[in-house]
Design a protein around this motif. Structure first.
Motif, short mmCIF file in Angstrom:
data_model
loop_
_atom_site.label_atom_id
_atom_site.label_comp_id
_atom_site.label_asym_id
_atom_site.label_seq_id
_atom_site.Cartn_x
_atom_site.Cartn_y
_atom_site.Cartn_z
N UNK A 60 5.88 94.19 106.77
CA UNK A 60 4.38 94.04 105.34
C UNK A 60 4.83 96.25 105.09
N UNK A 61 4.90 97.16 104.35
CA UNK A 61 5.68 98.05 104.04
C UNK A 61 4.30 98.99 102.69
N UNK A 62 4.27 99.99 103.45
CA UNK A 62 3.34 100.80 102.23
C UNK A 62 4.01 102.66 102.45
N UNK A 63 3.22 102.55 101.39
CA UNK A 63 3.73 104.14 101.35
C UNK A 63 2.55 105.03 100.58
N UNK A 64 2.54 106.06 101.05
CA UNK A 64 1.20 106.87 100.71
C UNK A 64 0.95 107.41 99.59
N UNK A 65 0.32 107.44 99.38
CA UNK A 65 0.07 108.54 98.03
C UNK A 65 0.05 110.50 97.77
N UNK A 66 0.07 110.36 98.86
CA UNK A 66 -0.16 112.07 99.19
C UNK A 66 1.03 112.47 99.68
N UNK A 67 1.59 113.93 99.93
CA UNK A 67 2.56 113.99 100.54
C UNK A 67 2.18 113.99 101.67
N UNK A 68 3.34 114.07 102.85
CA UNK A 68 5.01 114.42 102.76
C UNK A 68 5.54 112.43 102.37
N UNK A 69 3.85 111.76 101.92
CA UNK A 69 4.58 110.38 101.48
C UNK A 69 4.59 109.68 102.10
N UNK A 70 4.76 109.24 103.42
CA UNK A 70 4.72 108.26 104.38
C UNK A 70 5.12 106.84 104.10
N UNK A 71 6.53 106.10 104.52
CA UNK A 71 6.98 104.73 104.64
C UNK A 71 6.67 104.44 105.66
N UNK A 72 5.45 103.69 105.92
CA UNK A 72 5.11 102.89 107.24
C UNK A 72 5.68 101.54 106.84
#
Length: 315
Positions: free
Chosen positions: A278-290
């Motif tokens: 499972x991968x997600x990207x935050x919608x706010x800076x610094x745009x963390x990819x987990x």
């Protein structure tokens, strides 16, 4: 999607999705196939795969007569507006599950010019007809699945999966199952029903699914706001197993199509290197990819990578 194992699909499946598969040494190990199937005005007996080396997209070309197009009286007011196919999913060894949608409307004839009829569209039927197929993209063989519950009005059965099974490890599949999970509208609240098609029987069955704690490895249904549900479509008493998204990733349910489309830009779940990830990207800076991987005992998720995309893009 891997394509090798379907070349020798066994006789157990071949009764409905016939054998006769190519064994060419030049066959691709895998392909990226465009999700929209292309219909061709052709009398060819099989579909064809217009192969392109990844990361370019390959295209599935289907002779129109194989797609069971709707037949309408040319004098009738009922007309076909759109008839097209979408590649919904694939099995682990490359069989494709296709869904064709028939969007019709009312268009009475308002004038005739020689042999040409002029029509005016006055209405669209939003309760569309669905036709579903299993396709071997290498041999081009297609099998039309029966209508679910005896009707084509089954658009809401959208999240289907296809799974193959073999009696011998690392051998071509002996059978396949197509399944869809839904809430039991006629029974107890919170109870689920699995409708499944087995290649051995050639029929849809309706089974009550029970909820139990979680193991791994069956057919998976994904909700990227909530978690994943799995079940074994080959079992006559299918159990449901659920695991929640990683801590902090669960959100409120996303209902509207547009909201779901936006959310899918930031979240994704799939299988890679034999593990569910499972991968997600935050919608706010610094745009963390987990990026997370399902634990070996299927008890939870392990964070594998986390990086700020703003730093990556700055390199």
């Amino acid at each position: 999607m891997p394509l090798r194992r379907i070349l020798g699909l066994s006789a157990a499946v071949s009764g409905r999705l016939c054998r006769g598969f190519s064994s060419s040494a030049s066959r691709p190990a895998w392909a990226m196939i465009h999700p929209l199937a292309r219909l061709a005005e052709s009398t060819a007996p099989r579909a064809s795969l217009r192969f392109a080396e990844p990361p370019c997209l390959s295209h599935l070309i289907i002779p129109a007569h194989l797609a069971d197009p709707p037949s309408r009286d040319p004098r009738s007011e009922d007309v076909t507006i759109i008839y097209g196919g979408v590649l919904k999913t694939s099995s682990g060894d490359g069989l494709l599950l296709l869904a064709f949608m028939d969007i019709s409307g009312t268009a009475p004839i308002v004038a005739t010019h020689g042999g040409t009829q002029e029509r005016k569209l006055t209405g669209v039927d939003l309760d569309v007809d669905m036709r579903r197929f299993v396709c071997n993209p290498l041999s081009g063989q297609m099998f039309r699945l029966p209508d679910i519950d005896g009707t084509k009005k089954t658009e809401w059965f959208s999240e289907m999966g296809i799974l193959t099974q073999s009696e011998r490890p690392d051998r071509p599949p002996d059978r396949y199952a197509v399944a869809v999970l839904s809430e039991d509208r006629d029974g107890q609240e919170g109870r689920f029903v699995m409708r499944r098609f087995l290649s051995q029987t050639g029929e849809w069955e309706k089974l009550t699914a029970r909820c139990w704690p979680w193991p791994a490895g069956w057919l998976w249904w994904v909700d990227v706001s909530w978690g994943v549900v799995s079940s074994d479509p080959f079992s006559d008493q299918p159990d449901l197993r659920f695991i929640e998204l990683p801590t902090g990733s669960v959100t409120e349910p996303v209902e509207g199509w547009e909201d779901q489309r936006v959310q899918s830009r930031y979240r994704h779940m799939g299988v890679s290197e034999g593990r569910l990830r499972y991968a997600e990207v935050s919608r706010e800076k610094p745009f963390m990819l987990s990026s997370f991987a399902l634990d070996d005992d299927d008890s939870g998720w392990t964070l594998e990578h986390r990086v700020a995309l703003s730093r990556v893009f700055a390199l």
